[in-house]
Design a protein around this motif. Sequence first.
Motif, short mmCIF file in Angstrom:
data_model
loop_
_atom_site.label_atom_id
_atom_site.label_comp_id
_atom_site.label_asym_id
_atom_site.label_seq_id
_atom_site.Cartn_x
_atom_site.Cartn_y
_atom_site.Cartn_z
N UNK A 187 42.62 32.50 62.17
CA UNK A 187 41.72 33.18 61.25
C UNK A 187 42.54 34.03 60.29
N UNK A 188 42.09 34.14 59.09
CA UNK A 188 42.79 34.96 58.11
C UNK A 188 41.79 35.79 57.35
N UNK A 189 42.24 36.82 56.74
CA UNK A 189 41.37 37.63 55.91
C UNK A 189 42.08 37.96 54.61
N UNK A 190 41.29 38.22 53.60
CA UNK A 190 41.87 38.67 52.34
C UNK A 190 42.52 40.02 52.57
N UNK A 191 43.80 40.10 52.34
CA UNK A 191 44.52 41.36 52.53
C UNK A 191 45.63 41.42 51.51
N UNK A 192 45.46 42.16 50.43
CA UNK A 192 46.47 42.18 49.38
C UNK A 192 47.80 42.70 49.89
N UNK A 193 48.86 42.36 49.18
CA UNK A 193 50.19 42.84 49.54
C UNK A 193 50.16 44.35 49.65
N UNK A 194 50.88 44.86 50.64
CA UNK A 194 50.78 46.28 51.00
C UNK A 194 51.08 47.20 49.83
N UNK A 195 51.99 46.79 48.96
CA UNK A 195 52.38 47.68 47.88
C UNK A 195 51.58 47.44 46.61
N UNK A 196 50.62 46.53 46.64
CA UNK A 196 49.99 46.13 45.39
C UNK A 196 48.72 46.92 45.08
N UNK A 197 48.23 47.70 46.03
CA UNK A 197 46.99 48.41 45.79
C UNK A 197 47.25 49.82 45.28
N UNK A 198 46.36 50.35 44.47
CA UNK A 198 46.44 51.77 44.15
C UNK A 198 46.09 52.58 45.37
N UNK A 199 46.33 53.84 45.31
CA UNK A 199 46.11 54.67 46.49
C UNK A 199 44.66 55.10 46.65
N UNK A 200 43.80 54.71 45.78
CA UNK A 200 42.40 54.99 46.03
C UNK A 200 41.91 56.18 45.27
N UNK A 201 40.83 56.77 45.78
CA UNK A 201 40.21 57.93 45.14
C UNK A 201 41.19 59.05 44.97
N UNK A 202 41.04 59.73 43.89
CA UNK A 202 41.82 60.96 43.71
C UNK A 202 43.29 60.74 43.62
N UNK A 203 43.71 59.54 43.32
CA UNK A 203 45.15 59.30 43.24
C UNK A 203 45.75 60.02 42.05
N UNK A 215 58.27 36.98 38.09
CA UNK A 215 57.33 35.95 38.51
C UNK A 215 57.04 35.99 40.01
N UNK A 216 58.05 36.27 40.82
CA UNK A 216 57.82 36.27 42.27
C UNK A 216 56.79 37.34 42.64
N UNK A 217 56.92 38.54 42.08
CA UNK A 217 55.95 39.60 42.39
C UNK A 217 54.56 39.21 41.89
N UNK A 218 54.50 38.60 40.72
CA UNK A 218 53.20 38.19 40.21
C UNK A 218 52.56 37.14 41.10
N UNK A 219 53.37 36.20 41.57
CA UNK A 219 52.85 35.18 42.45
C UNK A 219 52.42 35.76 43.79
N UNK A 220 53.20 36.71 44.29
CA UNK A 220 52.85 37.32 45.57
C UNK A 220 51.50 38.05 45.47
N UNK A 221 51.29 38.74 44.38
CA UNK A 221 50.01 39.43 44.19
C UNK A 221 48.87 38.43 44.02
N UNK A 222 49.14 37.34 43.30
CA UNK A 222 48.10 36.34 43.10
C UNK A 222 47.76 35.61 44.40
N UNK A 223 48.77 35.41 45.24
CA UNK A 223 48.55 34.64 46.48
C UNK A 223 47.88 35.47 47.56
N UNK A 224 48.22 36.79 47.63
CA UNK A 224 47.68 37.67 48.67
C UNK A 224 48.02 37.20 50.07
N UNK A 225 49.06 36.42 50.20
CA UNK A 225 49.59 36.01 51.50
C UNK A 225 51.10 36.14 51.43
#
Length: 906
Positions: A1-17, A745-755
Amino acid sequence: MATYAPAHHSLPHGHGHHELPPVSHWWKRAGWWTASGIIFGLVIVAFFRAVFEQTPLWEAKTYVGIAAITGTIGFLIGIGCFDWWAGWMIGRKVDYHDHSLHGARTWRDYLRVNTDHKVIGVQYLVVVFTFLCVAGAFAELLRTELARPGQQFADGETFNGFTSAHAIIMILLFVIPAFAGLANFVLPLMIGAKDMAFPRLNALSVWMLPPAGILFLIGALIEPFSSGWTAYPPLALQGGIGQTLFQVGVQVAGASSIMTAVNFLVTIATMRAPGMTVWRMPLLVWANATTSALVVFGTPFIAGSQFMTMFDAVMGTHFFDSANGGDVVMYQHVFWFYSHPAVYIMVLPGFGIISEIISTFSRKPIFGYRAIAFSTIAIAILGFSVWAHHMYVAGMAPWLRVPMMITTVVIAVPTGVKVFSWLGTLWRGKIRLKTPMLFALGFLFTFVLGGLTGVYLGTVPVDIHLSDTYFVVAHLHYVLFGGAAFTIFAGVYYWFPKMTGRMYNETLGKWHFWITFVGMQLTFMPQHWAGMQGMPRRVADYDPRFADVNLASTIGSFLIVIGTVVFFYNMITSWRSGERAPWNPWRAKTLEWLVSSPPSIFNFDTAPQVVGSPYNYGVPGARHAIVFAPEEIGGESTEQGDRPIVVVANETVASTALLDEVRERAQERLWRFELIVPRGATERSAAERRLATALAVLREAGVVADGRVVDGGPLDAIAARPEDTHEVILATYRPGESQWMRHDMVDRLRKAADVPLTHVVVTRSEAREPLGGPAVTHLLVLACDAAGTPGLTDALVARADREPISVTVACPLGLAGATWSEEAGARRAAAVARVRAAVDRLHDAGIAAQGEVIDGDAAAAVATLIPVHAPAEVVLAEELAGSRGAAQAAAGEVAVTTLSTTTAGA
């Protein structure tokens, strides 16, 4: 089983960042606040002693005790643990969903206060393994002193100080918080939560450990606290400032432990995913819930005993001062009422880890799930009823010995239930002896031996005989080192891929286990004999008849150090440059393995739905949970066997470097492979030929693979991947040589793939190198003037459309002997140009090719090149048809055919 989970460094820190100050800002502030806190503590003590006319004005233990407390508080303020709460208390508008301190984008984020449970888990482990080194150094000092009779470098007082420092740092700053660190990382993931219930309290708990350790260390080095880790009065009352720092350090470490335990209890009780009933919780969750209850109920007792001891030494009270009516034996009752349950605080989380590992690596449902859960609770309850077996010779009431002996023996029953459940799980399982499993099995061996010796020590007559001997030391270390440290190592190896996104080195992991296991047995097994023969513990010198036993123990301890060095080397190098970890390398069932490695910043986009047991290995159609993903990637992602690994490559798709990577992954027998060729500006037919060649080679190797050509570039290939893609392997030329490897390109692909995305770099020579083997027909093509003509290329393309081929183009010049004239040089140069043109044409057409220029005639070329390139067939261009007979004679059993370069046929 897998879930959508973006690369750890690709997300903003959320509210109040908002942009945070650099890490140096926090540490400079911590330094100033620590110094200010120490000065404030000294001043306030001096002020009150002067006001109340205390004499003498300078009383070292009083000043040091208060300064240690205020300095610790100053450090915690300075490093930023109280910033949010301080703003709330002074009425500043605060954001309850402020995530500016949440998550790690770089390694520097691990060096400041962070509210992400995964970052805190890693911080815990880094801190505790640092203190493992400190405690281990003290242990080696002890063993070096005891390597032979006589005094080597430490007198009795110093030796006992080292003993105390080793024990208290190992217990309070390694074993207990190491389990907290592992649970911090995996427990919220296991129950489907996005974080811990109290993330800021969680951050405070980990940052209390460094001050506690520094207090212990300063106390041990400046004025050793020689009363042992138990700190019995009257010795503890006679100690100097080192003893005071010990007592403050215990309070700080204990407060950290309580905060963590409260957080775990609330998180488990209130934040479980829908459908996760108590009987669907992984056994590690059961173990941590029970341990947390022990901590909350038991730790105040040791805190109280240390407070009262410190008050006796510093403030003139007489709780345990027998000369003034205090009760020394009462201290031991209070102390052991916590400290024996503390043994289970140090092993119950390990029991949970072992349950996870044994079930996973046996590929079987856990045997006796409910029995293990109930036995965990039984151990916790009974743990509070056995404390006095430590006091058989302490002068306690004689009538209390027998009931304590009975409860001590009875508590072995729930522990035995666990052991037999683990053995039942192992029975006829498909066991995989990976490093975590080796440590789990090593734990079973050593802990059972330690438990058996504990039964002996629980009986009154045997304990009276063996009390304060090395038999007790051996028993303690078999239970705590073999029972706790082995499970910690097992847990670190087991969840290392999830924490770091990298795989550890399996060979080094096994070396670590075997060196440590042998070293542990050599260190502590002989101590049973020494204890039975009467060698006392906590002595710097001993009777010479024990010299050989102690030398063996010292050698064994050095082996443990060597094994630990291997462990650290493995962890550091693997974290930096280890193989990229798939989401679920162990094919486990629990929820933490159903998200990316490392997990995304808030673990789950939508709360997962738990539908079954976490241990349904081998049960057709069974699954633990449904994990939801956003609609744009297909909604629910469900469990499937043989999830695909997608390979994205164009000119490099039929290269040896890439296909070797695929074959290596295929050996795990877990994945199927899909090769997606984004053709870009390449002719579709050329891309299809390369793809056909690669698939033929993989099929010949028994690798399950299919493929397709898509229009566009690598981002289009990522968009065309299957929804349940496990991993993406991208193969390109070196940066600067590839049309794709621009604009990160590698970082862009990693973010697009989310795996997880693995980048394989292929050289141009590797991409053009012909592939061998039965799946690809390798042709040795002899052509001279026709080498650079479109006719030759067209003829070979027509052949390639019928079957996968690779080509060596050879141009025989027909020069007699070694001729170095200008004419010969010009002919060679022209031939090289024609062959290069032929190779380029074939490569552009999707056929792997290489070239040779031979001075001799066609027969000489055949005789020379067949041993080198081992072709399946020799092909003569039409212009060399007259040399067929000589070529056939030189080729032997290899077939020789003629190829028309004027029509697309042979």
